[in-house]
Design a protein around this motif. Structure first.
Motif, PDB file in Angstrom:
ATOM      1  N   GLU B  14       0.834  -1.208   0.000  1.00 33.59           N
ATOM      2  CA  GLU B  14       0.000   0.000   0.000  1.00 33.59           C
ATOM      3  C   GLU B  14       0.871   1.262   0.000  1.00 33.59           C
ATOM      4  OE1 GLU B  14      -0.443  -2.584   1.937  1.00 33.59           O
ATOM      5  OE2 GLU B  14      -2.525  -3.240   1.706  1.00 33.59           O
ATOM      6  N   GLU B  15       1.955   1.211   0.795  1.00 35.98           N
ATOM      7  CA  GLU B  15       2.835   2.387   0.864  1.00 35.98           C
ATOM      8  C   GLU B  15       3.515   2.636  -0.478  1.00 35.98           C
ATOM      9  OE1 GLU B  15       5.367   2.685   4.454  1.00 35.98           O
ATOM     10  OE2 GLU B  15       4.389   0.790   5.001  1.00 35.98           O
ATOM     11  N   ARG B  47      10.998   3.544  -8.526  1.00 38.27           N
ATOM     12  CA  ARG B  47      11.550   4.586  -7.651  1.00 38.27           C
ATOM     13  C   ARG B  47      11.022   4.430  -6.228  1.00 38.27           C
ATOM     14  NH1 ARG B  47      11.232   8.180 -12.030  1.00 38.27           N
ATOM     15  NH2 ARG B  47       9.107   8.719 -11.445  1.00 38.27           N
ATOM     16  N   ALA B  48       9.713   4.175  -6.110  1.00 38.36           N
ATOM     17  CA  ALA B  48       9.110   4.035  -4.777  1.00 38.36           C
ATOM     18  C   ALA B  48       9.697   2.825  -4.048  1.00 38.36           C
ATOM     19  CB  ALA B  48       7.590   3.896  -4.904  1.00 38.36           C
ATOM     20  N   ILE B  49       9.885   1.743  -4.789  1.00 42.38           N
ATOM     21  CA  ILE B  49      10.445   0.524  -4.186  1.00 42.38           C
ATOM     22  C   ILE B  49      11.849   0.797  -3.656  1.00 42.38           C
ATOM     23  CG2 ILE B  49      11.444  -1.725  -4.818  1.00 42.38           C
ATOM     24  CD1 ILE B  49       8.917  -2.215  -6.512  1.00 42.38           C
ATOM     25  N   ALA B  50      12.664   1.489  -4.476  1.00 39.40           N
ATOM     26  CA  ALA B  50      14.040   1.786  -4.069  1.00 39.40           C
ATOM     27  C   ALA B  50      14.033   2.717  -2.859  1.00 39.40           C
ATOM     28  CB  ALA B  50      14.805   2.407  -5.232  1.00 39.40           C
ATOM     29  N   MET B  51      13.134   3.719  -2.881  1.00 41.67           N
ATOM     30  CA  MET B  51      13.093   4.713  -1.816  1.00 41.67           C
ATOM     31  C   MET B  51      12.677   4.087  -0.486  1.00 41.67           C
ATOM     32  SD  MET B  51      10.780   8.130  -1.607  1.00 41.67           S
ATOM     33  CE  MET B  51      10.679   8.260  -3.388  1.00 41.67           C
ATOM     34  N   LEU B  52      11.683   3.192  -0.546  1.00 35.58           N
ATOM     35  CA  LEU B  52      11.136   2.611   0.673  1.00 35.58           C
ATOM     36  C   LEU B  52      11.895   1.368   1.132  1.00 35.58           C
ATOM     37  CD1 LEU B  52       7.364   2.906  -0.256  1.00 35.58           C
ATOM     38  CD2 LEU B  52       8.523   4.206   1.535  1.00 35.58           C
TER      39      LEU B  52
END
Lengths: 339, 339
Positions: B14-15, B47-52
């Protein structure tokens, strides 16, 4: 492929559970290769899957909502042998060439110290969309087992276990026959062979071609020694042949890689090649042209073999229903110095 | 491993969807490697996966309710080179030995004509529990990318891209240093090197050791030619060195497989080995003991290298939290005839 399959839907997981007498979640656990399932339940599920022709691969893929975008190249040999034999490098070049630009990941699996069931449960667990299986020995049940689960597979080399599994093979019989006919036409009288393994079709078919070539000229088929596609075993086999017939004047060696060992033994014993003993190999690998003397051999196009295997599998995955069940690729003599 | 992970739960799907500004099902599609996703969404999700620091591998495994019971051995080389170099056969023997009896399927992946993203999406799609990555070139982002998705990995050979990725390496620097010290102790005055590739730590570390060994005796470090770990490139490099310094009296070759090519060139030009030119290789592969003359070389235990890589990964998968981040294995001189 999803389309092709939905036209002829297979049995569902509920049916497998009913036939096996276990719950749906147990079937799912067995399919996913989990270890926390009783041996009895596991066997019941495997029997039900085989009986119903159920495809857990398809089910797992549906579950995941996507294809794996990967195929396996399963080589039934120890890794150390695979990495030393240019045959496999050629097959791999062909497979890679055919996959170029298709975004399909190739996974190589070689024999390792684990039982065949682990391999089967990985291959049918939704991790690959299909498999190429090469270098089978004896009546290995692997291709039939995979085929029965519904996983698309193509075997490289005629499987001895038979069945309805699609395969691609080189015309080993005719290649060997041509080699013997050449040796006979050169006036050779005592033609031996270093054959491949007893337990592989490639070994048996090349041996049959040699036998047939001698039989059609009423010559003896007694000088046979089996070997296992390594240079060392080729050398040992040559020594055995020379013990039995020091006056042999030709030898057909069922693989270039074994012919290297045979050449070494002949030269060490002072035989001139081809004057005293003519030698013909099989494969036309890089080893043949760099041998001393350069090896007359039977050419099989190993890269084409790899490409054709891959093409046949990808065509099935794309839903093509008019594919030939099996494919035989031609072989041809290449004359160099050794015969 | 599942236990080890559940104690420090990572971000949820979800995040990722919220940060990427897309739906949960789009995240899932990107993770599963489906092609029917816009390039813009795909990039946003990555990008979101790498960031989180999100682990789609873990998520996919949870989804499937089981581990894959498989690890990948990723070799960043073309298949044709892998199958011709005994180094990889040794690594594979070690990996297989360490996996013996563990019911973990090994998948080999070599470079093929497809882009790195396909490889990443397969590796992080729940199909493997971890990966060994060897023979990296340059600042290949693969290990860091995989590490950031949470997939347990171990790199074979120090990655030039750095970062917090665990690795196992041989002590290449000290091995080369010992080789040069031997040559100096033998009274050699003009010591050249055939170095490995510019873009691999293994090449750079052996070159540094050679440089350091000469520098500590105030000797020139001018005679360097880079090469690429094939016999042909070793021969070409030796020709180049002889053009530049026909009176050289020693050469340290950064791999036995290149030393074979160098020996051939030296012998063809009439140099006696070791009288005129002393030669030291690296690896102590089967090529070293069968070379003519037998090669003095630096031994790295390639099979142990493969075993240690595998042990480190399996220990992490078993939840061991006190593992050394990285491991250096010793190297040692093996004296034979060539120096």
């Amino acid at each position: 492929m999803t389309e092709g399959r939905s036209r002829r839907p297979g049995p569902r997981i509920e049916e497998v559970a009913r036939v096996a007498g276990v719950s749906k979640s147990t079937v799912s656990r067995v399919i996913n290769g989990e270890k926390y399932v009783s041996e009895r339940s596991r066997q019941a599920v495997h029997r039900a899957i085989a009986m119903l022709g159920y495809s857990p691969n398809h089910a797992a893929r549906t579950l995941a909502g996507s294809r794996a975008n990967a195929i396996a190249l399963v080589i039934s040999e120890l890794g150390s042998r695979v990495l030393a034999d240019p045959f496999f490098a050629g097959v791999l070049r062909g497979v890679h060439a055919e996959l170029a630009g298709r975004h399909v990941q190739l996974l190589m699996m070689m024999n390792q110290p684990l039982d065949g069931e682990d391999q089967v449960s990985y291959l049918t667990g939704g991790h690959v969309d299909g498999a190429l299986v090469v270098s089978l020995h004896g009546e290995d049940p692997l291709p039939r087992t995979l085929h029965e689960t519904g996983l698309p597979i193509v075997v490289g080399g005629r499987p001895l276990a038979g069945g309805a599994v699609p395969f691609v093979d080189s015309d080993n019989f005719n290649g060997a026959l041509q080699a013997v006919r050449l040796l006979v036409s050169l006036g050779r009288q005592k033609i031996a062979t270093i054959a491949g393994p007893h337990d592989m079709a490639v070994g048996m078919d090349r041996l049959s071609g040699w036998r047939c070539g001698l039989a059609e000229h009423g010559m003896s088929v007694a000088l046979v020694v089996h070997s296992d596609f390594t240079p060392e075993s080729g050398a040992l086999a040559m020594e055995e042949l020379l013990r039995r017939a020091p006056d042999l004047d030709a030898v057909f060696v069922a693989a270039d890689i074994m012919a290297l060992g045979a050449l070494r033994v002949l030269q060490a014993r002072g035989y001139r090649i081809p004057d005293d003993v003519a030698v013909v190999g099989f494969d036309d690998s890089v080893l043949a042209s760099t041998a001393v003397p350069p090896l007359t051999t039977v050419r099989q196009d190993v890269e084409q073999f790899g490409r054709t295997l891959t093409w046949r599998l990808l065509a099935e995955l794309a839903g093509d229903e008019k594919l030939p069940q099996s494919i035989l690729l031609p072989t041809s003599l290449v004359r160099r110095t050794s015969a």
